[in-house]
Design a protein around this motif. Structure first.
Motif, mmCIF file in Angstrom:
data_model
loop_
_atom_site.group_PDB
_atom_site.id
_atom_site.type_symbol
_atom_site.label_atom_id
_atom_site.label_comp_id
_atom_site.label_asym_id
_atom_site.label_seq_id
_atom_site.Cartn_x
_atom_site.Cartn_y
_atom_site.Cartn_z
ATOM 1 N N ALA A 62 26.445 1.346 44.314
ATOM 2 C CA ALA A 62 27.911 1.258 44.220
ATOM 3 C C ALA A 62 28.405 -0.089 44.746
ATOM 4 O O ALA A 62 29.278 -0.724 44.136
ATOM 5 C CB ALA A 62 28.544 2.401 45.009
ATOM 6 N N ALA A 63 27.829 -0.557 45.842
ATOM 7 C CA ALA A 63 28.279 -1.817 46.449
ATOM 8 C C ALA A 63 27.998 -3.016 45.541
ATOM 9 O O ALA A 63 28.723 -4.016 45.582
ATOM 10 C CB ALA A 63 27.595 -1.997 47.800
ATOM 11 N N ALA A 64 26.946 -2.911 44.720
ATOM 12 C CA ALA A 64 26.550 -4.042 43.872
ATOM 13 C C ALA A 64 27.090 -3.927 42.439
ATOM 14 O O ALA A 64 26.956 -4.870 41.655
ATOM 15 C CB ALA A 64 25.022 -4.133 43.826
ATOM 16 N N ALA A 65 27.725 -2.800 42.120
ATOM 17 C CA ALA A 65 28.073 -2.518 40.709
ATOM 18 C C ALA A 65 28.950 -3.584 40.056
ATOM 19 O O ALA A 65 28.865 -3.802 38.855
ATOM 20 C CB ALA A 65 28.746 -1.148 40.603
ATOM 21 N N GLY A 66 29.766 -4.277 40.849
ATOM 22 C CA GLY A 66 30.691 -5.260 40.273
ATOM 23 C C GLY A 66 30.070 -6.633 40.095
ATOM 24 O O GLY A 66 30.718 -7.533 39.540
ATOM 25 N N LYS A 67 28.838 -6.824 40.550
ATOM 26 C CA LYS A 67 28.273 -8.189 40.585
ATOM 27 C C LYS A 67 27.760 -8.749 39.256
ATOM 28 O O LYS A 67 28.075 -9.881 38.915
ATOM 29 C CB LYS A 67 27.169 -8.260 41.648
ATOM 30 C CG LYS A 67 27.736 -8.087 43.054
ATOM 31 C CD LYS A 67 26.675 -8.265 44.123
ATOM 32 C CE LYS A 67 27.293 -8.090 45.510
ATOM 33 N NZ LYS A 67 26.287 -8.056 46.561
ATOM 34 N N PRO A 68 26.953 -8.016 38.491
ATOM 35 C CA PRO A 68 26.418 -8.626 37.268
ATOM 36 C C PRO A 68 27.477 -8.813 36.187
ATOM 37 O O PRO A 68 28.369 -7.971 36.033
ATOM 38 C CB PRO A 68 25.357 -7.626 36.800
ATOM 39 C CG PRO A 68 25.720 -6.335 37.423
ATOM 40 C CD PRO A 68 26.418 -6.644 38.702
ATOM 41 N N GLU A 69 27.328 -9.905 35.434
ATOM 42 C CA GLU A 69 28.210 -10.112 34.274
ATOM 43 C C GLU A 69 27.437 -9.664 33.036
ATOM 44 O O GLU A 69 26.410 -10.255 32.679
ATOM 45 C CB GLU A 69 28.599 -11.586 34.140
ATOM 46 C CG GLU A 69 29.642 -11.759 33.051
ATOM 47 C CD GLU A 69 29.800 -13.196 32.565
ATOM 48 O OE1 GLU A 69 30.868 -13.514 32.055
ATOM 49 O OE2 GLU A 69 28.834 -13.981 32.676
#
Ligand SMILES: Nc1ncnc2c1ncn2[C@@H]1O[C@H](COP(=O)(O)OP(=O)(O)OP(=O)(O)O)[C@@H](O)[C@H]1O
Ligand SMILES: Nc1ccn([C@H]2C[C@H](O)[C@@H](COP(=O)(O)O)O2)c(=O)n1
Length: 226
Positions: A62-69
């Motif tokens: 959940a904490a990393a979900a916004g990182k990859p494009e």
């Protein structure tokens, strides 16, 4: 609805029922865009694995979900998927990603992120789009013009997959499919499910060509009703 209005088609169903093959062919035949939402969940899973995120830890995901494009191409003749500029069309089909994608895609923050992406791609399709996945008719595009739910027996699906993965053990392939379907159907957030207004097509005894023709006819009927 006028005939120039984009047509939105949602195709859902368990693994190996023919969603990708059917959706690509229908979109190509009717001049529509195509979106493989499973590829997007596989792409975010690939990124988690590659960046050392523990895929058994929902809070880390959940904490990393916004990182990859994640960028998805929508041409049915050459569907493309990149993560942070890398072409991941090959790596996302590897066994390591396949075995982890159900856990990653069950995390609500992942689903929120990917669902937003899917809606924005569908909204920008000029002639219309065929979107395939597990929750398109129920959650992502509940107002789709046409919803299809493909099914097939586990035996037929395993045989199809074993044909793709040359020499794969039929029993093990069947068990893996059934296990992934159970995980995808039982998660809390937007599980694999048939929408109440979806047309169910059992593909067990149909050729791929017959399924394509069936879906093309259903889309054409919808367009004629407008
Ligand atoms: N009706 C059919 N008869 C025989 N083979 C089929 C049929 N539909 C699809 N196939 C074959 O089955 C395999 C799986 O199809 P496909 O990848 O389209 O399924 P899928 O539902 O998108 O699976 P997944 O959800 O796992 O991505 C492919 O090799 C495809 O050519
Ligand atoms: N709309 C979707 C599409 C896919 N998933 C998840 C669940 C699947 O097991 C996985 C891989 O999909 P496939 O490439 O096999 O179609 O992605 C989902 O949760 N929602």
């Amino acid at each position: 609805m006028e005939s120039s209005t984009p047509v939105i088609v949602a195709i859902d169903g368990p693994s190996g029922t023919g969603k990708s093959s059917t959706s690509k062919a229908v979109a190509a035949q009717l001049g529509l865009s195509y979106l493989d939402t499973g590829a997007q969940y596989r792409a975010i899973t690939w990124w988690m694995v590659t960046n050392g995120i523990d895929t058994a830890d929902p809070s880390a995901i959940a904490a990393a979900a916004g990182k990859p494009e994640i960028l998805s191409g929508t041409d049915p003749e050459k569907p493309a998927i990149t993560v942070d500029g890398f072409d991941v069309a090959g790596p996302i089909r590897e066994q390591d990603v396949t075995s982890k994608v159900s856990a990653v895609s069950a995390v609500p923050e992942v689903r929120t992120r990917i669902t937003e992406l899917q809606r924005s791609i569908a909204a920008s399709a000029v002639t219309g789009i065929v979107v395939e996945g597990r929750d398109i008719g129920t959650t992502v595009l509940p107002d789709a013009d046409l919803k299809i739910f493909l099914t097939a027996s586990p035996e037929a699906r395993a045989a199809r997959r074993s044909g793709e993965l040359k020499g794969a053990d039929l029993h093990a392939t069947r068990e893996a499919l059934v296990k992934r379907d159970a995980a995808d159907s039982s998660r809390k957030t937007s599980p694999l499910a048939k929408a109440d207004d979806a047309v169910e097509v059992d593909t067990t005894d149909l050729t791929l060509q017959q399924v394509i023709e069936c879906v093309v006819t259903l889309v054409e009927e919808k367009r004629a009703d407008r």
